[in-house]
Scaffold this motif. Structure first.
Motif, PDB file in Angstrom:
ATOM      1  N   ALA A 127      10.362  36.768 -37.579  1.00  0.00           N
ATOM      2  CA  ALA A 127       9.944  35.403 -37.903  1.00  0.00           C
ATOM      3  C   ALA A 127       8.603  35.407 -38.623  1.00  0.00           C
ATOM      4  N   ALA A 128       7.657  36.190 -38.114  1.00  0.00           N
ATOM      5  CA  ALA A 128       6.306  36.203 -38.680  1.00  0.00           C
ATOM      6  C   ALA A 128       6.293  36.733 -40.112  1.00  0.00           C
ATOM      7  N   ALA A 129       7.221  37.637 -40.434  1.00  0.00           N
ATOM      8  CA  ALA A 129       7.232  38.242 -41.766  1.00  0.00           C
ATOM      9  C   ALA A 129       7.420  37.206 -42.866  1.00  0.00           C
ATOM     10  N   PHE A 130       8.174  36.140 -42.574  1.00  0.00           N
ATOM     11  CA  PHE A 130       8.482  35.138 -43.597  1.00  0.00           C
ATOM     12  C   PHE A 130       7.511  33.961 -43.599  1.00  0.00           C
ATOM     13  N   ASP A 131       6.674  33.863 -42.568  1.00  0.00           N
ATOM     14  CA  ASP A 131       5.659  32.816 -42.481  1.00  0.00           C
ATOM     15  C   ASP A 131       6.240  31.408 -42.647  1.00  0.00           C
ATOM     16  N   PRO A 132       7.286  31.073 -41.888  1.00  0.00           N
ATOM     17  CA  PRO A 132       7.834  29.717 -41.981  1.00  0.00           C
ATOM     18  C   PRO A 132       7.028  28.742 -41.126  1.00  0.00           C
ATOM     19  N   THR A 133       7.360  27.470 -41.225  1.00  0.00           N
ATOM     20  CA  THR A 133       6.818  26.478 -40.304  1.00  0.00           C
ATOM     21  C   THR A 133       7.576  26.603 -38.984  1.00  0.00           C
ATOM     22  N   ILE A 134       6.854  26.846 -37.901  1.00  0.00           N
ATOM     23  CA  ILE A 134       7.482  26.991 -36.590  1.00  0.00           C
ATOM     24  C   ILE A 134       7.660  25.605 -35.974  1.00  0.00           C
ATOM     25  N   VAL A 135       8.885  25.295 -35.596  1.00  0.00           N
ATOM     26  CA  VAL A 135       9.192  23.976 -35.038  1.00  0.00           C
ATOM     27  C   VAL A 135       9.972  24.153 -33.737  1.00  0.00           C
ATOM     28  N   LYS A 136       9.951  23.124 -32.899  1.00  0.00           N
ATOM     29  CA  LYS A 136      10.731  23.162 -31.666  1.00  0.00           C
ATOM     30  C   LYS A 136      12.207  22.901 -31.945  1.00  0.00           C
ATOM     31  N   LYS A 137      12.460  21.985 -32.875  1.00  0.00           N
ATOM     32  CA  LYS A 137      13.835  21.598 -33.165  1.00  0.00           C
ATOM     33  C   LYS A 137      14.030  21.475 -34.665  1.00  0.00           C
ATOM     34  N   ILE A 138      15.124  22.030 -35.156  1.00  0.00           N
ATOM     35  CA  ILE A 138      15.473  21.914 -36.571  1.00  0.00           C
ATOM     36  C   ILE A 138      16.522  20.820 -36.714  1.00  0.00           C
ATOM     37  N   ALA A 139      16.255  19.878 -37.591  1.00  0.00           N
ATOM     38  CA  ALA A 139      17.169  18.752 -37.775  1.00  0.00           C
ATOM     39  C   ALA A 139      18.530  19.247 -38.247  1.00  0.00           C
ATOM     40  N   ARG A 140      19.572  18.646 -37.721  1.00  0.00           N
ATOM     41  CA  ARG A 140      20.926  19.015 -38.127  1.00  0.00           C
ATOM     42  C   ARG A 140      21.182  18.609 -39.569  1.00  0.00           C
ATOM     43  N   GLN A 141      21.933  19.440 -40.265  1.00  0.00           N
ATOM     44  CA  GLN A 141      22.348  19.093 -41.611  1.00  0.00           C
ATOM     45  C   GLN A 141      23.524  18.114 -41.547  1.00  0.00           C
ATOM     46  N   THR A 142      23.698  17.366 -42.615  1.00  0.00           N
ATOM     47  CA  THR A 142      24.833  16.454 -42.699  1.00  0.00           C
ATOM     48  C   THR A 142      26.131  17.251 -42.670  1.00  0.00           C
ATOM     49  N   ALA A 143      27.072  16.829 -41.861  1.00  0.00           N
ATOM     50  CA  ALA A 143      28.340  17.551 -41.742  1.00  0.00           C
ATOM     51  C   ALA A 143      29.215  17.302 -42.966  1.00  0.00           C
ATOM     52  N   PRO A 144      30.076  18.264 -43.324  1.00  0.00           N
ATOM     53  CA  PRO A 144      31.038  18.012 -44.403  1.00  0.00           C
ATOM     54  C   PRO A 144      31.966  16.863 -44.022  1.00  0.00           C
ATOM     55  N   LEU A 145      32.467  16.162 -45.029  1.00  0.00           N
ATOM     56  CA  LEU A 145      33.455  15.123 -44.774  1.00  0.00           C
ATOM     57  C   LEU A 145      34.757  15.779 -44.325  1.00  0.00           C
ATOM     58  N   THR A 146      35.388  15.202 -43.328  1.00  0.00           N
ATOM     59  CA  THR A 146      36.511  15.836 -42.650  1.00  0.00           C
ATOM     60  C   THR A 146      37.855  15.346 -43.174  1.00  0.00           C
TER      61      THR A 146
END
Length: 244
Positions: A127-146
């Motif tokens: 994780a540290a190698a990429f230096d991302p923003t550390i968050v508790k929760k990642i928002a879900r992406q919009t699901a494909p239309l079914t």
């Protein structure tokens, strides 16, 4: 946040019948850029596999302004945007020789235990190698239309071949786009351009399995399911525009 960039010339075998970069190769180039970033930062596939771990992709959302043509030079940049102990969100951007953005990809990753085939915690050093923003929760992406039962659909079976399997010992994600496009047929594909692709992966598919690709076309939108046995392996929706 560390941004990594690669340059690439679209080769003749990366194009489809339209002379443009095909959808599976768009994904392959994106993954190539982040794989090269990981290798350069000392946490590439060899490092993760020695830990018994591997990255898996849960979902891609792809927005396409235009597909580059064979012989065109492009740049692909990527960065790990957000990360928590189990998930990582990564962005990819394709630009042309003039620096104009032509493709954007929003991807959700997780890490898998290669032996147990279960999700694993992302090691802190990776994780540290990429230096991302550390968050508790990642928002879900919009699901494909079914797809729904009342939609007119067609289906076709495919056998998973040796060359469909990658080093994580399951079907490479780009192969799913082969299956989703192939069933549409050349007449449709030559008359339409993909503009928005949302594909979500549900279950791994292994060597020798038979998968069923199902599609329902509603106007300029197609909805897809990839089924292995009695399990939904992947689901996708694609928005198209008609070629002039």
């Amino acid at each position: 946040m560390k941004v990594y960039e690669i340059e690439h010339e679209v080769l003749y075998y990366e194009g489809d019948m339209t002379g443009k970069l095909n959808l599976p190769t768009i994904l392959n180039l994106a993954i190539l850029s982040s794989t090269e970033q990981a290798i350069d930062y000392g946490v590439g596939p060899e490092y993760t596999h020695n830990l018994g771990l591997g990255w898996i992709i849960l979902q891609h959302i792809i927005d396409i302004k235009r597909r580059p043509e064979i012989g065109e030079r492009i740049k692909v940049s990527t960065h790990a945007k957000e990360l928590n102990p189990f998930f990582c969100k990564r962005d990819y951007t394709f630009v042309d020789a003039q620096g104009i953005e032509i493709i954007k990809i929003d991807t959700l990753y997780a890490m898998i235990d290669m032996t147990k085939r279960k999700m694993a915690r992302i090691p802190e050093d990776i994780a540290a190698a990429f230096d991302p923003t550390i968050v508790k929760k990642i928002a879900r992406q919009t699901a494909p239309l079914t797809m729904t039962d009342d939609m007119s659909s067609q289906q076709q079976d495919y056998r998973v071949r040796f060359t469909d399997i990658d080093s994580n010992q399951h079907v490479n994600n780009s192969k799913y786009l082969n299956w989703t496009q192939d069933i549409l047929g050349p007449e449709f594909l030559l008359a339409h351009e993909p503009r928005h692709v949302n594909i979500k992966f549900e279950h791994e598919v292994r060597l020798g399995e038979i998968v069923t690709s199902r599609v329902a076309v509603i106007g300029n939108q197609s909805r897809h399911q990839i089924i292995a046995g009695d399990e939904l392996a992947a689901e996708a929706s694609i928005d198209w525009t008609e070629n002039q």
